[in-house]
Design a protein around this motif. Sequence first.
Motif, short mmCIF file in Angstrom:
data_model
loop_
_atom_site.label_atom_id
_atom_site.label_comp_id
_atom_site.label_asym_id
_atom_site.label_seq_id
_atom_site.Cartn_x
_atom_site.Cartn_y
_atom_site.Cartn_z
N GLY A 133 0.83 -1.20 0.00
CA GLY A 133 0.00 0.00 0.00
C GLY A 133 0.86 1.25 0.00
O GLY A 133 2.10 1.18 0.16
N THR A 134 0.20 2.38 -0.21
CA THR A 134 0.93 3.64 -0.19
C THR A 134 0.34 4.57 0.86
O THR A 134 0.88 5.64 1.13
N GLU A 156 9.97 7.49 -7.86
CA GLU A 156 9.21 8.73 -7.96
C GLU A 156 7.86 8.63 -7.26
O GLU A 156 7.40 9.56 -6.62
N GLY A 157 7.24 7.47 -7.37
CA GLY A 157 5.93 7.31 -6.77
C GLY A 157 6.01 6.82 -5.33
O GLY A 157 4.99 6.58 -4.68
N ILE A 164 0.26 -3.37 9.78
CA ILE A 164 0.62 -2.51 8.65
C ILE A 164 -0.40 -1.38 8.49
O ILE A 164 -0.04 -0.23 8.21
N GLU A 165 -1.65 -1.68 8.75
CA GLU A 165 -2.66 -0.62 8.64
C GLU A 165 -2.44 0.45 9.70
O GLU A 165 -2.57 1.64 9.45
N ARG A 166 -2.07 0.01 10.88
CA ARG A 166 -1.82 0.97 11.96
C ARG A 166 -0.63 1.89 11.61
O ARG A 166 -0.65 3.08 11.89
N LEU A 167 0.40 1.31 10.97
CA LEU A 167 1.55 2.14 10.60
C LEU A 167 1.16 3.20 9.58
O LEU A 167 1.60 4.34 9.66
N TRP A 168 0.33 2.81 8.65
CA TRP A 168 -0.12 3.80 7.66
C TRP A 168 -0.97 4.86 8.35
O TRP A 168 -0.90 6.05 8.02
N GLU A 169 -1.78 4.44 9.31
CA GLU A 169 -2.62 5.41 10.02
C GLU A 169 -1.74 6.42 10.75
O GLU A 169 -1.96 7.63 10.67
#
Length: 474
Positions: free
Chosen positions: A150-151, A227-228, A429-434
């Motif tokens: 994910g990004t 770049e992305g 992983i979701e928590r890290l993105w949050e």
Amino acid sequence: PVPEDHVVVLFGATGDLARRKLLPGLFHLAKAGLLPARYRIVGSAPAQSALSDEEFRKHARDAVAEFGRSKPQGRAWEEFEAALSFGACDVGAAGPLVAAVQEAERAIGGSPRRLFHLAVPPSAFTSVIETLGASGLSENARVIVEKPFGTDLASARALNASIHAVFDESRVFRIDHFLGKESVDNILALRFANGLFEPVWNRDHISHVQIDVPESISIEGRAQFFEGTGTFRDMIVTHLFQLLGFIAMEPPTALQAQSLRDEKEKVFESLQPVDPAHVVRGQYEGYRSEPGVDPKSDTETFIALRVGIDNWRWAGVPFYLRSGKSLAEARHVVTLGFREPALRMFPLAARGHAGARSNALVIDFDDPGRITASFLVKDPGPAMRLSRAEMVFSYAESFNSMHALEGYERLLLDAMLGDQSLFTRSDGIERLWEASTPLLENPPPVEPYAPGSWGPDSVRRLIAPHHWSLPHRR
Ligand code: BG6
């Protein structure tokens, strides 16, 4: 333990990762006698870049010759090569791959486990997973998903949802090759096998923590990917936050996947949201003229940040994370800086520069790794002058590192054994993105830095009153 019989399928078999790491790594496992008694490795790629079995064997031989630790020759190689075949796969057209997998299973006999390694660009993850589900290949299978996962929060959630539609979490192995490095396991040993370190591994004794992974390479032609992505997504969310999880976790109830991942997850739950005011983003001079890079690109090739962990062990202790391309050195270093003694009995003049970088435990992840305790000692002579001294444990000097596995080798083996200890879980992983959302929504502007330097000057202010333990001066 040796894994059950396996058919391993490498998606992206003709790509860079397979060539540099996966094929050489699998051959090393075979040579070390760590692969199952019966196994087959099926390469896969879209039909337009399909190979014949023979071409794939040659591709693997060249890859091992260039990047492997041992040469592709002798009996070991002949046996390995005989286990290789190829089956093309496109979205909705998995026919040749299904045939190749069935053929491999017939050759093995019984009902071997399937392991799919998705070494493909992230944009292809979902379609490959769906194709695995629709073709029935997902039965009796585990899946290794490459990074970046994910990004941002929304894309990570969407990716998890599409994976879970085909594979339940117990069969998903989100790979982070840093966690396969020997030294990560060694953090667990150091902390939980000794009575020496764990009692001081907390806010009462530790003033700050550094997780520092400078790289000397540039983006090396990976403009399209980079770049992305940028260094925050490429290195921090993926690798450095994971290291932080192991350094900061509470003792697990047992050394097994569920407890380890529960404890790591609790650290991520307590991670403060990343505050853009405590972030330095940098870009090396010349990046914007690399082929494939937007001349006005705002992508960072360097990042340093400060985060906190709001729990009883770490409240008030800053964690500094840094990584970047085209820096002066390539290192992987974790530093625990200890608090000064309650009373300063030695005049400051006697401490000098040495004081700034002593009183620390430095864990070096560079293969094969070392651990250094640095402290102040008295210089010989009548004056009470202090100098910095070190106690060093070096893997290379103490052990035969032939037994060591590289990150990918270790993790491929663990995935075949079904051990998820060193793989990332969906909630983590979701928590890290949050926690990363404030930075992703409001990134500070990039500051230029000279290639070969240590990044923008402001990184020194970021860590003040402490000092980066790199570069290491004695
Ligand atoms: C990869 C990143 O995951 O890790 C690269 O995509 C980076 O940009 C690499 O160079 C670093 O790994 P290592 O093990 O060489 O430090």
